[in-house]
Design a protein around this motif. Structure first.
Motif, PDB file in Angstrom:
ATOM      1  N   THR A  22      31.887   7.643  12.781  1.00  0.00           N
ATOM      2  CA  THR A  22      32.067   6.194  12.585  1.00  0.00           C
ATOM      3  C   THR A  22      32.858   5.879  11.322  1.00  0.00           C
ATOM      4  O   THR A  22      33.433   4.799  11.207  1.00  0.00           O
ATOM      5  CB  THR A  22      30.710   5.466  12.519  1.00  0.00           C
ATOM      6  OG1 THR A  22      29.924   6.091  11.512  1.00  0.00           O
ATOM      7  CG2 THR A  22      29.988   5.506  13.839  1.00  0.00           C
ATOM      8  N   GLU A  23      32.835   6.799  10.349  1.00  0.00           N
ATOM      9  CA  GLU A  23      33.604   6.591   9.110  1.00  0.00           C
ATOM     10  C   GLU A  23      34.005   7.938   8.561  1.00  0.00           C
ATOM     11  O   GLU A  23      33.272   8.925   8.725  1.00  0.00           O
ATOM     12  CB  GLU A  23      32.733   5.904   8.044  1.00  0.00           C
ATOM     13  CG  GLU A  23      32.676   4.403   8.157  1.00  0.00           C
ATOM     14  CD  GLU A  23      31.913   3.799   6.976  1.00  0.00           C
ATOM     15  OE1 GLU A  23      32.246   4.112   5.826  1.00  0.00           O
ATOM     16  OE2 GLU A  23      30.973   3.042   7.250  1.00  0.00           O
ATOM     17  N   ILE A  24      35.160   7.976   7.882  1.00  0.00           N
ATOM     18  CA  ILE A  24      35.563   9.219   7.204  1.00  0.00           C
ATOM     19  C   ILE A  24      35.996   8.907   5.773  1.00  0.00           C
ATOM     20  O   ILE A  24      36.410   7.785   5.467  1.00  0.00           O
ATOM     21  CB  ILE A  24      36.723   9.942   7.933  1.00  0.00           C
ATOM     22  CG1 ILE A  24      37.896   8.995   8.185  1.00  0.00           C
ATOM     23  CG2 ILE A  24      36.257  10.593   9.219  1.00  0.00           C
ATOM     24  CD1 ILE A  24      39.152   9.704   8.648  1.00  0.00           C
ATOM     25  N   GLY A  25      35.924   9.907   4.919  1.00  0.00           N
ATOM     26  CA  GLY A  25      36.420   9.764   3.553  1.00  0.00           C
ATOM     27  C   GLY A  25      37.938   9.724   3.554  1.00  0.00           C
ATOM     28  O   GLY A  25      38.589  10.186   4.514  1.00  0.00           O
ATOM     29  N   SER A  26      38.501   9.203   2.458  1.00  0.00           N
ATOM     30  CA  SER A  26      39.954   8.986   2.427  1.00  0.00           C
ATOM     31  C   SER A  26      40.746  10.293   2.454  1.00  0.00           C
ATOM     32  O   SER A  26      41.899  10.317   2.874  1.00  0.00           O
ATOM     33  CB  SER A  26      40.324   8.189   1.172  1.00  0.00           C
ATOM     34  OG  SER A  26      39.836   8.890   0.048  1.00  0.00           O
ATOM     35  N   ASP A  27      40.124  11.411   2.030  1.00  0.00           N
ATOM     36  CA  ASP A  27      40.868  12.677   2.019  1.00  0.00           C
ATOM     37  C   ASP A  27      40.548  13.570   3.219  1.00  0.00           C
ATOM     38  O   ASP A  27      40.923  14.734   3.252  1.00  0.00           O
ATOM     39  CB  ASP A  27      40.590  13.432   0.712  1.00  0.00           C
ATOM     40  CG  ASP A  27      39.093  13.632   0.468  1.00  0.00           C
ATOM     41  OD1 ASP A  27      38.290  13.008   1.201  1.00  0.00           O
ATOM     42  OD2 ASP A  27      38.729  14.404  -0.433  1.00  0.00           O
ATOM     43  N   VAL A  28      39.839  13.039   4.212  1.00  0.00           N
ATOM     44  CA  VAL A  28      39.492  13.852   5.390  1.00  0.00           C
ATOM     45  C   VAL A  28      40.631  13.799   6.397  1.00  0.00           C
ATOM     46  O   VAL A  28      41.063  12.709   6.805  1.00  0.00           O
ATOM     47  CB  VAL A  28      38.184  13.346   6.043  1.00  0.00           C
ATOM     48  CG1 VAL A  28      37.911  14.057   7.358  1.00  0.00           C
ATOM     49  CG2 VAL A  28      37.013  13.539   5.093  1.00  0.00           C
ATOM     50  N   THR A  29      41.112  14.991   6.778  1.00  0.00           N
ATOM     51  CA  THR A  29      42.230  15.029   7.728  1.00  0.00           C
ATOM     52  C   THR A  29      41.849  15.678   9.062  1.00  0.00           C
ATOM     53  O   THR A  29      42.531  15.488  10.059  1.00  0.00           O
ATOM     54  CB  THR A  29      43.410  15.832   7.133  1.00  0.00           C
ATOM     55  OG1 THR A  29      42.899  17.089   6.672  1.00  0.00           O
ATOM     56  CG2 THR A  29      44.056  15.085   5.976  1.00  0.00           C
ATOM     57  N   ALA A  59      29.589  16.741   4.746  1.00  0.00           N
ATOM     58  CA  ALA A  59      30.899  17.113   4.198  1.00  0.00           C
ATOM     59  C   ALA A  59      31.766  17.598   5.364  1.00  0.00           C
ATOM     60  O   ALA A  59      31.267  18.263   6.276  1.00  0.00           O
ATOM     61  CB  ALA A  59      30.727  18.222   3.176  1.00  0.00           C
ATOM     62  N   ALA A  60      33.057  17.257   5.344  1.00  0.00           N
ATOM     63  CA  ALA A  60      33.916  17.603   6.484  1.00  0.00           C
ATOM     64  C   ALA A  60      34.127  19.107   6.614  1.00  0.00           C
ATOM     65  O   ALA A  60      34.388  19.605   7.701  1.00  0.00           O
ATOM     66  CB  ALA A  60      35.260  16.890   6.344  1.00  0.00           C
ATOM     67  N   GLY A  61      33.968  19.860   5.526  1.00  0.00           N
ATOM     68  CA  GLY A  61      34.302  21.285   5.563  1.00  0.00           C
ATOM     69  C   GLY A  61      33.146  22.208   5.886  1.00  0.00           C
ATOM     70  O   GLY A  61      33.331  23.417   5.977  1.00  0.00           O
ATOM     71  N   ALA A  62      31.941  21.680   6.047  1.00  0.00           N
ATOM     72  CA  ALA A  62      30.788  22.563   6.259  1.00  0.00           C
ATOM     73  C   ALA A  62      29.822  21.958   7.255  1.00  0.00           C
ATOM     74  O   ALA A  62      29.382  20.825   7.101  1.00  0.00           O
ATOM     75  CB  ALA A  62      30.060  22.794   4.944  1.00  0.00           C
ATOM     76  N   GLY A  63      29.502  22.733   8.288  1.00  0.00           N
ATOM     77  CA  GLY A  63      28.445  22.326   9.203  1.00  0.00           C
ATOM     78  C   GLY A  63      28.829  21.300  10.238  1.00  0.00           C
ATOM     79  O   GLY A  63      27.952  20.725  10.881  1.00  0.00           O
ATOM     80  N   VAL A  64      30.132  21.079  10.443  1.00  0.00           N
ATOM     81  CA  VAL A  64      30.537  20.105  11.466  1.00  0.00           C
ATOM     82  C   VAL A  64      31.814  20.582  12.155  1.00  0.00           C
ATOM     83  O   VAL A  64      32.703  21.154  11.521  1.00  0.00           O
ATOM     84  CB  VAL A  64      30.703  18.687  10.855  1.00  0.00           C
ATOM     85  CG1 VAL A  64      31.722  18.656   9.743  1.00  0.00           C
ATOM     86  CG2 VAL A  64      31.029  17.653  11.921  1.00  0.00           C
TER      87      VAL A  64
END
Ligand SMILES: NC(=O)c1ccc[n+]([C@@H]2O[C@H](COP(=O)([O-])OP(=O)(O)OC[C@H]3O[C@@H](n4cnc5c(N)ncnc54)[C@H](OP(=O)(O)O)[C@@H]3O)[C@@H](O)[C@H]2O)c1
Length: 254
Positions: A22-29, A59-64
């Motif tokens: 539903t939302e992402i951080g500004s640096d998530v690609t 966090a986008a880099g771990a566990g998803v």
């Protein structure tokens, strides 16, 4: 859990999750709003919030990872933690073709994955099961043989090349191991006279994607025994604690 995790109430428990971004951080690609994702909450503190809720942050880099086409969201939501442990177990075991392995705790969430992944890699899989129903369950997952952990293992099993310890008495498991055989444990086994390889879930996105691809392609099945609505979470947890559950207990949040 006090010694393991900092916490104060109220706590949102739950490790596995699946849902829609539903939302992402500004640096998530790697992810976009609307993506279907699943995984395992990989936070150090219980106070950071778990999977039993309508929303969670990760966090986008771990566990998803992304849910691939062909994988049902409800199944993806029951996959992360147990699947990530099972992958770690299989990787620690090394080549399995033609090897006999004993999976102790095969009836559990991790065990269901280990049995199927080991079988797919060509192992002869012997699985523990405590009852007729449990025996059917592990044979249905592809195990070649089921043994009752309540009886003497040495009389039921000849010798195995490797033992996967998810539950049970280490010494009796080691008694059926060939000389130089390997014991891998996800359950903190320490055993005098034997080197035990400990494994931890490592839910990096590549590993989660590997898991999801196996399930989407039908190579691995996630047995979901029962699904509860979120407001019956307490019943689900006490049903699980009562033991004898064969398969995952899933929580439908939406
Ligand atoms: N290292 C990590 O990162 C990590 C992550 C997740 C889990 N774990 C650990 O991995 C283990 C397995 O997790 P899980 O989620 O699969 O647990 P689970 O779903 O509770 O499964 C454990 C299974 O073991 C069976 N069992 C009980 N006593 C046994 C015995 N003496 N011999 C053989 N089987 C027995 C239980 O069946 P009954 O119904 O017959 O009792 C149950 O089906 C647990 O110790 C858990 O703490 C580690």
């Amino acid at each position: 859990m006090r010694q393991m995790y900092e916490h104060r109430f109220p706590i949102v428990l739950g490790k596995d999750f699946a849902g829609t971004v539903t939302e992402i951080g500004s640096d998530v690609t790697d992810f976009a709003v609307g993506d279907k994702v699943f995984g395992m909450v990989a936070k150090q503190r219980l106070t950071d919030g778990g999977g039993f809720g309508e929303y969670l942050t990760t966090a986008a880099g771990a566990g998803v990872a992304h849910v691939p086409a062909g994988l049902d969201l409800a199944v993806a939501g029951s996959l992360g933690l147990a699947g990530a442990v099972a992958i770690a177990v299989i990787d620690a075991l090394g080549p399995l073709s033609g090897k006999a392995i004993l999976v102790s705790g095969a009836t559990g969430g991790v065990g269901a994955h280990v049995v199927q992944l080991a079988k797919a890699r060509g192992a002869h899989v012997i699985a523990t099961a405590a009852s007729g129903r449990a025996t059917e369950h592990v044979l249905g997952l592809g195990a070649d043989q089921a043994v009752d952990y309540r009886n003497d293992l040495a009389t039921q099993v000849k010798q195995v090349d490797s033992v996967v310890h998810l539950a049970g008495d280490g010494a009796s498991l080691a008694s059926v191991l060939v000389d130089g055989g390997r014991i891998v444990s996800a359950a903190h086994l320490q055993l005098e006279g034997h080197e035990v390889t400990p494994v931890m879930a490592n839910p990096d996105p590549a590993k989660l994607s590997r898991l999801a691809a196996d399930v989407a392609a039908g190579r691995v099945r996630v047995p979901i025994a029962r699904t509860y609505p979120l407001d019956q979470l307490a019943t689900a947890v006490s049903d699980f604690a009562a033991r004898g559950v064969l398969g995952k207990l899933a929580i439908a949040v939406a």
